[in-house]
Design a protein around this motif. Structure first.
Motif, PDB file in Angstrom:
ATOM      1  N   GLN A  95       0.936  -1.052  -0.089  1.00 38.89           N
ATOM      2  CA  GLN A  95      -0.286   0.222   0.005  1.00 38.89           C
ATOM      3  C   GLN A  95       1.154   1.239  -0.262  1.00 38.89           C
ATOM      4  OE1 GLN A  95      -3.536  -0.635  -0.093  1.00 38.89           O
ATOM      5  NE2 GLN A  95      -2.953  -2.843  -0.228  1.00 38.89           N
ATOM      6  N   LEU A  96       2.243   1.374  -0.055  1.00 35.93           N
ATOM      7  CA  LEU A  96       2.790   2.236   0.544  1.00 35.93           C
ATOM      8  C   LEU A  96       3.192   3.056  -0.995  1.00 35.93           C
ATOM      9  CD1 LEU A  96       5.223   3.587   2.064  1.00 35.93           C
ATOM     10  CD2 LEU A  96       6.926   2.369   1.328  1.00 35.93           C
ATOM     11  N   GLU A  97       2.868   3.966  -0.778  1.00 39.47           N
ATOM     12  CA  GLU A  97       3.597   5.381  -2.189  1.00 39.47           C
ATOM     13  C   GLU A  97       5.223   5.202  -2.350  1.00 39.47           C
ATOM     14  OE1 GLU A  97       2.331   9.630  -4.113  1.00 39.47           O
ATOM     15  OE2 GLU A  97       2.105   9.572  -1.914  1.00 39.47           O
ATOM     16  N   VAL A  98       5.240   4.842  -2.983  1.00 34.36           N
ATOM     17  CA  VAL A  98       7.139   4.907  -3.583  1.00 34.36           C
ATOM     18  C   VAL A  98       7.763   5.981  -4.569  1.00 34.36           C
ATOM     19  CG1 VAL A  98       8.988   4.206  -4.285  1.00 34.36           C
ATOM     20  CG2 VAL A  98       7.344   2.634  -2.924  1.00 34.36           C
ATOM     21  N   VAL A  99       8.389   7.300  -3.893  1.00 35.05           N
ATOM     22  CA  VAL A  99       8.028   8.439  -5.068  1.00 35.05           C
ATOM     23  C   VAL A  99       9.862   8.639  -5.420  1.00 35.05           C
ATOM     24  CG1 VAL A  99       8.620  10.591  -5.984  1.00 35.05           C
ATOM     25  CG2 VAL A  99       6.233   9.855  -4.580  1.00 35.05           C
ATOM     26  N   ILE A 100      10.275   8.447  -6.788  1.00 34.12           N
ATOM     27  CA  ILE A 100      11.640   8.584  -7.687  1.00 34.12           C
ATOM     28  C   ILE A 100      11.970   9.293  -7.686  1.00 34.12           C
ATOM     29  CG2 ILE A 100      13.227   7.682  -8.627  1.00 34.12           C
ATOM     30  CD1 ILE A 100      12.040   4.895  -8.266  1.00 34.12           C
ATOM     31  N   GLY A 101      12.828   9.918  -7.383  1.00 30.57           N
ATOM     32  CA  GLY A 101      13.360  11.591  -8.263  1.00 30.57           C
ATOM     33  C   GLY A 101      14.837  11.629  -8.418  1.00 30.57           C
ATOM     34  N   GLU A 102      15.104  12.491  -8.732  1.00 25.90           N
ATOM     35  CA  GLU A 102      17.005  12.465  -9.099  1.00 25.90           C
ATOM     36  C   GLU A 102      17.714  13.408  -8.383  1.00 25.90           C
ATOM     37  OE1 GLU A 102      20.370  12.942 -12.377  1.00 25.90           O
ATOM     38  OE2 GLU A 102      18.427  12.901 -12.820  1.00 25.90           O
ATOM     39  N   ILE A 103      18.566  13.453  -7.363  1.00 28.23           N
ATOM     40  CA  ILE A 103      19.442  15.276  -6.531  1.00 28.23           C
ATOM     41  C   ILE A 103      19.593  15.922  -7.852  1.00 28.23           C
ATOM     42  CG2 ILE A 103      19.672  12.945  -4.679  1.00 28.23           C
ATOM     43  CD1 ILE A 103      22.783  12.903  -5.831  1.00 28.23           C
ATOM     44  N   SER A 104      19.441  17.531  -6.903  1.00 23.61           N
ATOM     45  CA  SER A 104      19.807  18.279  -8.134  1.00 23.61           C
ATOM     46  C   SER A 104      21.408  18.000  -7.891  1.00 23.61           C
ATOM     47  CB  SER A 104      19.390  19.711  -7.120  1.00 23.61           C
ATOM     48  OG  SER A 104      20.130  19.487  -5.898  1.00 23.61           O
ATOM     49  N   SER A 105      21.859  19.126  -8.610  1.00 27.92           N
ATOM     50  CA  SER A 105      23.066  19.422  -8.930  1.00 27.92           C
ATOM     51  C   SER A 105      23.837  19.715  -7.493  1.00 27.92           C
ATOM     52  CB  SER A 105      23.438  20.290 -10.559  1.00 27.92           C
ATOM     53  OG  SER A 105      22.910  19.885 -11.219  1.00 27.92           O
ATOM     54  N   ALA A 106      23.631  20.706  -6.501  1.00 31.86           N
ATOM     55  CA  ALA A 106      23.738  21.083  -5.945  1.00 31.86           C
ATOM     56  C   ALA A 106      24.304  20.243  -4.987  1.00 31.86           C
ATOM     57  CB  ALA A 106      22.616  22.162  -5.148  1.00 31.86           C
ATOM     58  N   ILE A 107      23.439  19.020  -4.363  1.00 26.43           N
ATOM     59  CA  ILE A 107      23.422  18.098  -3.493  1.00 26.43           C
ATOM     60  C   ILE A 107      24.570  17.141  -3.745  1.00 26.43           C
ATOM     61  CG2 ILE A 107      21.996  16.259  -2.846  1.00 26.43           C
ATOM     62  CD1 ILE A 107      19.791  17.943  -3.183  1.00 26.43           C
ATOM     63  N   ALA A 108      24.736  16.695  -5.249  1.00 27.02           N
ATOM     64  CA  ALA A 108      25.635  16.029  -6.188  1.00 27.02           C
ATOM     65  C   ALA A 108      26.798  16.218  -6.509  1.00 27.02           C
ATOM     66  CB  ALA A 108      24.894  16.002  -8.155  1.00 27.02           C
ATOM     67  N   VAL A 109      27.133  17.484  -6.077  1.00 25.75           N
ATOM     68  CA  VAL A 109      28.119  18.148  -5.813  1.00 25.75           C
ATOM     69  C   VAL A 109      29.026  17.986  -4.750  1.00 25.75           C
ATOM     70  CG1 VAL A 109      29.379  20.175  -5.357  1.00 25.75           C
ATOM     71  CG2 VAL A 109      27.882  20.116  -7.472  1.00 25.75           C
ATOM     72  N   HIS A 110      27.923  17.317  -3.662  1.00 34.16           N
ATOM     73  CA  HIS A 110      28.625  17.246  -2.558  1.00 34.16           C
ATOM     74  C   HIS A 110      28.810  15.716  -1.966  1.00 34.16           C
ATOM     75  CE1 HIS A 110      29.706  20.797  -1.161  1.00 34.16           C
ATOM     76  NE2 HIS A 110      28.499  21.218  -1.626  1.00 34.16           N
ATOM     77  N   ALA A 111      27.400  14.924  -2.594  1.00 41.96           N
ATOM     78  CA  ALA A 111      27.043  13.745  -2.775  1.00 41.96           C
ATOM     79  C   ALA A 111      27.439  12.658  -3.826  1.00 41.96           C
ATOM     80  CB  ALA A 111      25.434  13.183  -2.764  1.00 41.96           C
ATOM     81  N   GLY A 112      27.574  12.602  -4.719  1.00 41.33           N
ATOM     82  CA  GLY A 112      28.394  12.099  -5.710  1.00 41.33           C
ATOM     83  C   GLY A 112      27.329  11.134  -6.907  1.00 41.33           C
ATOM     84  N   GLU A 113      27.368  10.873  -7.497  1.00 38.82           N
ATOM     85  CA  GLU A 113      26.725  10.300  -9.022  1.00 38.82           C
ATOM     86  C   GLU A 113      26.815   8.620  -7.786  1.00 38.82           C
ATOM     87  OE1 GLU A 113      26.827   9.143 -13.860  1.00 38.82           O
ATOM     88  OE2 GLU A 113      28.369   9.740 -12.815  1.00 38.82           O
ATOM     89  N   GLY A 114      24.914   8.054  -8.098  1.00 36.11           N
ATOM     90  CA  GLY A 114      25.844   6.717  -7.477  1.00 36.11           C
ATOM     91  C   GLY A 114      24.662   6.932  -6.404  1.00 36.11           C
ATOM     92  N   THR A 115      24.952   8.091  -6.175  1.00 36.21           N
ATOM     93  CA  THR A 115      24.073   8.395  -4.694  1.00 36.21           C
ATOM     94  C   THR A 115      23.182   8.005  -4.353  1.00 36.21           C
ATOM     95  OG1 THR A 115      26.092  10.409  -3.337  1.00 36.21           O
ATOM     96  CG2 THR A 115      23.664  10.063  -2.457  1.00 36.21           C
ATOM     97  N   VAL A 116      21.962   6.745  -3.181  1.00 37.96           N
ATOM     98  CA  VAL A 116      20.936   7.043  -3.269  1.00 37.96           C
ATOM     99  C   VAL A 116      20.610   7.149  -1.792  1.00 37.96           C
ATOM    100  CG1 VAL A 116      19.336   5.722  -3.182  1.00 37.96           C
ATOM    101  CG2 VAL A 116      20.665   5.180  -4.467  1.00 37.96           C
ATOM    102  N   ALA A 117      19.218   7.658  -1.452  1.00 38.22           N
ATOM    103  CA  ALA A 117      18.739   8.275   0.203  1.00 38.22           C
ATOM    104  C   ALA A 117      17.489   8.073  -0.166  1.00 38.22           C
ATOM    105  CB  ALA A 117      18.951   9.682   0.025  1.00 38.22           C
ATOM    106  N   VAL A 118      16.694   7.628   1.064  1.00 37.01           N
ATOM    107  CA  VAL A 118      15.388   7.587   1.203  1.00 37.01           C
ATOM    108  C   VAL A 118      14.543   8.749   2.521  1.00 37.01           C
ATOM    109  CG1 VAL A 118      15.162   4.846   0.898  1.00 37.01           C
ATOM    110  CG2 VAL A 118      16.118   5.597   3.051  1.00 37.01           C
ATOM    111  N   ILE A 119      13.835   9.047   2.172  1.00 38.08           N
ATOM    112  CA  ILE A 119      13.247  10.159   3.034  1.00 38.08           C
ATOM    113  C   ILE A 119      11.810   9.302   2.955  1.00 38.08           C
ATOM    114  CG2 ILE A 119      12.427  12.671   3.056  1.00 38.08           C
ATOM    115  CD1 ILE A 119      14.844  13.225   0.675  1.00 38.08           C
ATOM    116  N   TRP A 120      11.020   9.704   4.192  1.00 36.09           N
ATOM    117  CA  TRP A 120       9.718   9.512   4.697  1.00 36.09           C
ATOM    118  C   TRP A 120       9.274  10.056   6.256  1.00 36.09           C
ATOM    119  CZ3 TRP A 120      13.682   6.304   5.447  1.00 36.09           C
ATOM    120  CH2 TRP A 120      13.805   5.599   6.757  1.00 36.09           C
ATOM    121  N   HIS A 121       8.304  10.740   5.542  1.00 36.75           N
ATOM    122  CA  HIS A 121       7.421  12.027   7.025  1.00 36.75           C
ATOM    123  C   HIS A 121       6.472  10.629   8.035  1.00 36.75           C
ATOM    124  CE1 HIS A 121       6.179  15.877   8.099  1.00 36.75           C
ATOM    125  NE2 HIS A 121       5.595  15.095   8.491  1.00 36.75           N
TER     126      HIS A 121
END
Length: 286
Positions: free
Chosen positions: A254-280
């Motif tokens: 029943q879980l809604e799962v949204v996929i999106g791409e990190i912005s360039s401002a985040i990618a500068v530090h985290a790097g290509e290949g980063t995966v993050a999960v976020i919930w409320h």
């Protein structure tokens, strides 16, 4: 009388199409700095171009907060357009000076702005924008909305598997000891943003185990709280994001799962290949 509210955020936020096309939502871009070249995140530098330049160039890019003048110009534009006030939802003040910059510009422009510290970045800002727009529809004042959003920010939970340890370390986001241990032992660190700051949450020996840990952490939160949706944000690894989504939906149909791409401002530090999960997290009795 209901006031006309402008909604402001920065380019670390992930904006789905309905927010991108909302005429009341305004995005202030972060700066991406390559040597003497400065680009506006999300405007004149795509993530694809960012990753290409990082792979090909020796010099590591940096980020810069938006200049005060950019905010001041926006506030003047908003006044001319008939807005009475604004709610600005920004990346954590412990990560960037953007929030303080917004405060200073609002004072200079003599414009009523409530600034909300998301205590995070990326989809946390998105969730707060949606919540704020919902509260505005219900007739709450902009001060009441901002007060509620500051409380809502404390309900976000997030975990990050870095794509590039070198970039995160060189960007000043990780101590030398943590970097050395991670590099020598080939450990995959699981980070989180807690109370607005990055912290090392766990260390695992492989990427597969890191993703399994993300699922485990979400399952623990799901059992304790009422969670309707999870967001998977990635740095140019849609296949890994889709695989993680499939795992989560198998466990939580029943879980809604949204996929999106990190912005360039985040990618500068985290790097290509980063995966993050976020919930409320919401209390189960709410």
């Amino acid at each position: 009388m209901t006031k006309k509210i402008a909604w402001i955020t920065d380019s670390t936020a992930y904006l789905p199409d309905n927010l991108k096309h909302n005429e009341d939502v305004f995005v202030i871009p972060m700066g991406i700095v390559f040597g003497n070249d400065v680009f506006d995140d999300g405007i004149d530098l795509t993530t694809e171009e960012l990753y290409r330049r990082i792979r090909e160039e020796k010099e590591m890019p940096k980020t810069s907060q938006p200049p005060i003048g950019r905010y001041a110009a926006l506030f003047e534009q908003l006044k001319d357009a008939g807005y009475d006030c604004a709610i600005a939802i920004h990346v954590s003040e412990k990560i960037s000076g953007t929030l303080a910059c917004c405060h200073s510009a609002a004072d200079l422009a003599s414009f009523d702005v409530e600034v909300v510290d998301s205590k995070a970045m990326s989809y946390v800002l998105t969730t707060l924008l949606y919540k704020g727009l919902e509260l505005a529809e219900q007739g709450f004042s902009y001060q009441e909305i901002a007060a509620q959003l500051r409380q809502e920010a404390n309900k976000a939970e997030n975990y990050i598997v870095l794509g590039n340890l070198d970039q995160f370390y060189k960007g000043g986001r990780m101590s030398g000891t943590q970097y050395l241990v991670g590099s020598l032992l080939r450990i995959k660190p699981v980070l989180r943003i807690h109370d607005g700051a990055f912290e090392l949450f766990d260390k695992v020996r492989s990427e597969k185990k890191a993703y399994a840990r993300l699922v485990e952490l979400f399952q623990q939160a799901y059992e304790r709280n009422h969670v309707q949706s999870i967001q998977i944000m990635h740095g140019n690894v849609i296949d890994k994001a889709e695989s993680l989504k499939q795992q989560l939906q198998t466990l939580f149909p029943q879980l809604e799962v949204v996929i999106g791409e990190i912005s360039s401002a985040i990618a500068v530090h985290a790097g290509e290949g980063t995966v993050a999960v976020i919930w409320h997290n919401e209390p189960k009795n709410s």
